[in-house]
Design an enzyme around this catalytic site. Structure first.
Site, PDB file in Angstrom:
ATOM      1  N   ASP A  11       0.857  -1.177   0.000  1.00  0.00           N
ATOM      2  CA  ASP A  11       0.000   0.000   0.000  1.00  0.00           C
ATOM      3  C   ASP A  11       0.898   1.234   0.000  1.00  0.00           C
ATOM      4  O   ASP A  11       1.792   1.339   0.838  1.00  0.00           O
ATOM      5  CB  ASP A  11      -0.866  -0.017   1.268  1.00  0.00           C
ATOM      6  CG  ASP A  11      -2.293   0.397   1.001  1.00  0.00           C
ATOM      7  OD1 ASP A  11      -2.486   1.542   0.553  1.00  0.00           O
ATOM      8  OD2 ASP A  11      -3.206  -0.410   1.260  1.00  0.00           O
ATOM      9  N   ASP A  14      -2.887   4.587  -2.413  1.00  0.00           N
ATOM     10  CA  ASP A  14      -3.908   5.201  -1.567  1.00  0.00           C
ATOM     11  C   ASP A  14      -4.258   6.598  -2.092  1.00  0.00           C
ATOM     12  O   ASP A  14      -3.384   7.330  -2.544  1.00  0.00           O
ATOM     13  CB  ASP A  14      -3.311   5.305  -0.150  1.00  0.00           C
ATOM     14  CG  ASP A  14      -4.332   5.689   0.900  1.00  0.00           C
ATOM     15  OD1 ASP A  14      -5.331   4.971   1.040  1.00  0.00           O
ATOM     16  OD2 ASP A  14      -4.124   6.714   1.578  1.00  0.00           O
ATOM     17  N   GLU A  61      -6.581   4.078  -5.760  1.00  0.00           N
ATOM     18  CA  GLU A  61      -7.877   4.247  -5.095  1.00  0.00           C
ATOM     19  C   GLU A  61      -8.491   5.556  -5.554  1.00  0.00           C
ATOM     20  O   GLU A  61      -8.042   6.634  -5.176  1.00  0.00           O
ATOM     21  CB  GLU A  61      -7.673   4.264  -3.571  1.00  0.00           C
ATOM     22  CG  GLU A  61      -8.980   4.320  -2.825  1.00  0.00           C
ATOM     23  CD  GLU A  61      -8.843   4.893  -1.423  1.00  0.00           C
ATOM     24  OE1 GLU A  61      -9.710   4.617  -0.586  1.00  0.00           O
ATOM     25  OE2 GLU A  61      -7.882   5.636  -1.158  1.00  0.00           O
ATOM     26  N   HIS A  88     -10.837  -3.000   3.088  1.00  0.00           N
ATOM     27  CA  HIS A  88     -10.723  -2.683   4.515  1.00  0.00           C
ATOM     28  C   HIS A  88     -11.483  -1.423   4.912  1.00  0.00           C
ATOM     29  O   HIS A  88     -11.514  -1.074   6.080  1.00  0.00           O
ATOM     30  CB  HIS A  88      -9.238  -2.518   4.860  1.00  0.00           C
ATOM     31  CG  HIS A  88      -8.659  -1.311   4.182  1.00  0.00           C
ATOM     32  ND1 HIS A  88      -8.545  -1.218   2.807  1.00  0.00           N
ATOM     33  CD2 HIS A  88      -8.215  -0.132   4.665  1.00  0.00           C
ATOM     34  CE1 HIS A  88      -8.052  -0.041   2.494  1.00  0.00           C
ATOM     35  NE2 HIS A  88      -7.836   0.641   3.594  1.00  0.00           N
ATOM     36  N   ASP A  89     -12.062  -0.715   3.946  1.00  0.00           N
ATOM     37  CA  ASP A  89     -12.843   0.488   4.254  1.00  0.00           C
ATOM     38  C   ASP A  89     -14.342   0.239   4.177  1.00  0.00           C
ATOM     39  O   ASP A  89     -15.125   1.185   4.246  1.00  0.00           O
ATOM     40  CB  ASP A  89     -12.497   1.616   3.262  1.00  0.00           C
ATOM     41  CG  ASP A  89     -11.112   2.184   3.493  1.00  0.00           C
ATOM     42  OD1 ASP A  89     -10.600   2.081   4.618  1.00  0.00           O
ATOM     43  OD2 ASP A  89     -10.542   2.730   2.522  1.00  0.00           O
TER      44      ASP A  89
HETATM   45  O1  TEU Z   1      -9.081   5.854   2.029  1.00  0.00           O
HETATM   46  C1  TEU Z   1      -9.380   7.080   1.448  1.00  0.00           C
HETATM   47  C2  TEU Z   1     -10.805   7.249   1.227  1.00  0.00           C
HETATM   48  O2  TEU Z   1     -11.242   7.691   0.200  1.00  0.00           O
HETATM   49  C3  TEU Z   1     -11.616   6.842   2.389  1.00  0.00           C
HETATM   50  O3  TEU Z   1     -11.503   7.914   3.251  1.00  0.00           O
HETATM   51  C4  TEU Z   1     -13.023   6.592   2.168  1.00  0.00           C
HETATM   52  O4  TEU Z   1     -13.639   7.745   1.660  1.00  0.00           O
HETATM   53  C5  TEU Z   1     -13.622   6.224   3.486  1.00  0.00           C
HETATM   54  O5  TEU Z   1     -12.872   5.193   4.064  1.00  0.00           O
HETATM   55  C6  TEU Z   1     -15.037   5.773   3.325  1.00  0.00           C
HETATM   56  O6  TEU Z   1     -15.430   5.115   4.470  1.00  0.00           O
HETATM   57  C7  TEU Z   1      -7.752   5.546   2.217  1.00  0.00           C
HETATM   58  C8  TEU Z   1      -7.606   4.240   2.964  1.00  0.00           C
HETATM   59  O7  TEU Z   1      -8.163   3.210   2.202  1.00  0.00           O
HETATM   60  C9  TEU Z   1      -8.237   4.365   4.302  1.00  0.00           C
HETATM   61  O8  TEU Z   1      -8.182   3.177   5.035  1.00  0.00           O
HETATM   62  C10 TEU Z   1      -7.503   5.441   5.039  1.00  0.00           C
HETATM   63  O9  TEU Z   1      -8.131   5.657   6.269  1.00  0.00           O
HETATM   64  C11 TEU Z   1      -7.461   6.739   4.254  1.00  0.00           C
HETATM   65  O10 TEU Z   1      -7.056   6.545   2.920  1.00  0.00           O
HETATM   66  C12 TEU Z   1      -6.461   7.674   4.842  1.00  0.00           C
HETATM   67  O11 TEU Z   1      -5.172   7.270   4.510  1.00  0.00           O
END
Ligand code: TEU
Ligand code: CA
Length: 598
Positions: free
Chosen positions: A103, A211, A268, A345-346
């Site tokens: 990542d 990311d 992403e 994971h989000d």
């Molecule tokens: O996620 C970025 C992102 O777009 C997320 O904030 C998303 O909008 C949110 O999780 C919706 O629930 C990335 C990573 O995947 C995330 O785990 C991190 O927390 C974030 O960046 C900050 O680095």
């Protein structure tokens, strides 16, 4: 009709498995997943049909946002292991003919990164300009205000943090402990590339999941965001933060380095609804990213503004189909490539989000989604635990105090502020929304067995070591949904995933590369689409999302896009059910794939 002709590439045919280090497998009994734990499961992944592993941040970090706040790109978070453990993981992955991607989190660092410590130390420090610092604004009555009205990601707070010592604000689109790097500074960019990318490429990693890939270039004027939450002090600013003016210049620079190593990339890409804008990132001609994650599907049922301020299951199947169609049509007639994923994971678990996670239906729901995923065009991503049909932690067995995610905690703070801290009814609804949407659900320890803590630390246990409780409470359903019981069962979700991935490999012209075309998009219960690579080569996929039997009329030649058909032959290639229903009836939650011949 014109059909797409996509260049064949190994990474387009690959199945990528996403690993969340803290929750995958604990090798030493401290209750925290670790790098040796990942290495110990490589054979399991290889047997499943995985070609690439994507390891979420395992770098040194104070873990305010589970490692997405990196304090040192060039070291491993000690509880996860050491650089040497990573070298072993890289080598062992390659030994099994698999690849490994990491990542790449470079929009921001942790506030404990040495760069930021220097930057905040004084206004004339040489690294001051490596982050985004601005003087305050003042209201008419002299009150100090942040430079604009942007809201930070996780809670009802400003995206600007006041620094008492140097009397300026710094910018953070995520937590205050995640200051955004200043990409305008070429020296900063060089340092980022060297430390975060080249350090690991030299050690043999095969690429990156990048990311927040569209957030590095901010609009220079930092204009106020539109007011969408009139009651809130600060406003979501995603449309301003994303896709800024110099984004593609920065990515071109990165590509030069990535190309030297033949690295693969998946970005992403949130907040980019327009397909032309997406294509700009992944078009082969532009030599940018290999592929991106679009947000259409995982945003289904979420609210505008504060995403989780919505009721569970508040969407229709046609809405889901529309989102699916948007991501699947990205590559029709273009030179770009796309991804297939329902979880990460989000996101909460897809069975709970999109189908039915009750004990009666969850296995069938899992197979339905596995069949759907396996038949979609693009590079395939499976999130840890998805292959065994993990569902959300049930609300009544997993209380709010078990939730750990900064986003969930921030959401409850927002809701308390919006509805009042003693508004029991609204706050209970907010918790219900978390039980449905929260990122926590994907972060529970993996249930390897029904044993102690779901077998999360079973190697340590077998070796007679003391075993601590996992860092997050184990899944309440670990006894019912776990790896070992499914390995022994030919009818398990795990067995079905393995079968689907093999099926996909065997039919890659249609399933990996074929064009997707939905039919009967308005049908409220059945999801139906054609996969096609020429007028003659076609498959039909039909999925019954209802928990009751549904009559079905096969698509005719016109719907299939076949001009002259004497007789159409539907050959059933795959079904979610060991005994498929009658031809004209789909059983509850049944999915089927047919090959069409004329
Ligand atoms: O996620 C970025 C992102 O777009 C997320 O904030 C998303 O909008 C949110 O999780 C919706 O629930 C990335 C990573 O995947 C995330 O785990 C991190 O927390 C974030 O960046 C900050 O680095
Ligand atoms: Ca451990």
């Amino acid at each position: 009709m014109i059909f797409s002709a996509h260049a064949r590439e190994w990474w387009k045919e690959a199945v990528v498995y996403q690993i969340y280090p803290a929750s995958f497998c604990d090798s030493n009994g401290d209750g925290i997943g670790d790098v040796p734990g990942i290495t110990s499961k490589l054979d399991y992944l290889s047997d499943l049909g995985i070609n690439v592993i994507w390891v979420c941040p395992m770098y040194d970090s104070p873990q305010v946002d589970m490692g997405y706040d990196i304090s040192n790109y060039e070291d491993v978070y000690r509880p996860y292991g050491t650089l040497q453990d990573m070298e072993i993981l890289i080598r062992e992955t390659h030994n099994r003919n698999m690849k490994i991607i990491l990542d790449l989190v470079i929009n921001h660092t942790s506030d404990e990164h040495k760069w930021f410590k220097e930057s905040r130390s004084s206004r004339d420090n040489p690294k001051r300009d490596w982050y985004i610092w601005k003087p305050p604004r003042y209201s008419e009555d002299g009150e100090r205000l942040p430079p604009n009205n942007w809201r930070a990601a996780w809670g009802p707070v400003s995206a600007w943090e006041w620094d008492e010592k140097t009397q300026e604000y710094y910018f953070h689109i995520f937590a205050a402990q995640q200051p955004d790097l200043n990409w305008e500074n070429p020296e900063t960019r060089k340092a980022i590339y060297k430390s975060s990318m080249e350090f690991w490429l030299k050690r043999g990693v095969d690429g990156f999941r990048i990311d927040t890939v569209n957030m590095y270039s901010k609009p220079p004027a930092f204009p106020d965001a539109l007011i969408v939450e009139p009651a809130g002090m600060y406003q979501p600013a995603w449309t301003l933060v994303c896709n800024g003016p110099r984004m593609h210049a920065y990515l071109d620079e990165m590509s030069e380095i990535l190309d030297k190593y033949g690295a693969i990339t998946v970005g992403e890409l949130s907040t980019t609804p327009n397909l032309q804008d997406v294509i700009r990132y992944v078009s082969a001609q532009h030599n940018g990213l290999n592929m991106v994650f679009q947000f259409d599907i995982v945003s289904v049922g979420m609210a505008e503004g504060i995403a989780y301020d919505a009721r569970p299951h508040d969407f229709t199947l046609p809405e889901f189909k529309k989102a699916l169609d948007a991501t699947q049509s990205l590559i029709r007639g273009t030179d770009g490539w796309t991804t297939v994923f329902l979880e990460n994971h989000d996101q909460a678990r897809s069975i709970s989000r999109f189908v039915n996670d009750s004990p009666e239906w969850r296995v069938r729901s899992a197979k339905l989604l596995a069949l759907l995923q396996g038949c979609l065009t693009g590079t395939q991503y499976v999130y840890q635990g998805q292959e065994i049909g993990t569902v959300n932690a049930p609300k009544d067995q997993y209380p709010l105090e078990n939730y750990r995610d900064i986003g969930s905690i921030g959401h409850m703070t927002s809701m308390r502020r919006k509805y009042g801290a003693d508004n029991k009814e609204e706050l209970d609804k907010a918790f219900e929304s978390l039980a449905y949407f929260a990122r926590d659900h994907s972060r529970l320890p993996i249930s390897w067995s029904g044993g102690l803590h779901g077998g999360f630390s079973e190697e340590a246990e077998k070796a007679g070591k003391e075993v601590k409780e996992p860092w997050m409470k184990p899944h309440p359903l670990a006894k019912d949904i776990n790896v070992v019981s499914q390995l022994e069962d030919d009818n398990s979700v795990l067995a079905f995933w393995r079968k689907m991935l093999a099926f996909r490999r065997e039919n890659k012209d249609l399933l990996v590369y074929g064009d997707y075309r939905d039919i009967r998009p308005e049908d409220p219960d059945l999801l139906m689409f054609v996969k096609e690579s020429s007028e003659r080569a076609k498959a039909v996929v039909v999925l019954n999302f209802a928990t009751k039997d549904k009559e079905w009329v096969r698509p005719d030649a016109k719907e299939l896009g076949i001009s002259e058909a004497s007789a159409l032959n539907f050959q059933l290639l795959m079904s979610t059910h060991s005994k498929a229903g009658p031809d004209d009836t789909l059983l509850a939650l049944e999915g089927r794939t047919y090959l069409i011949s004329q």
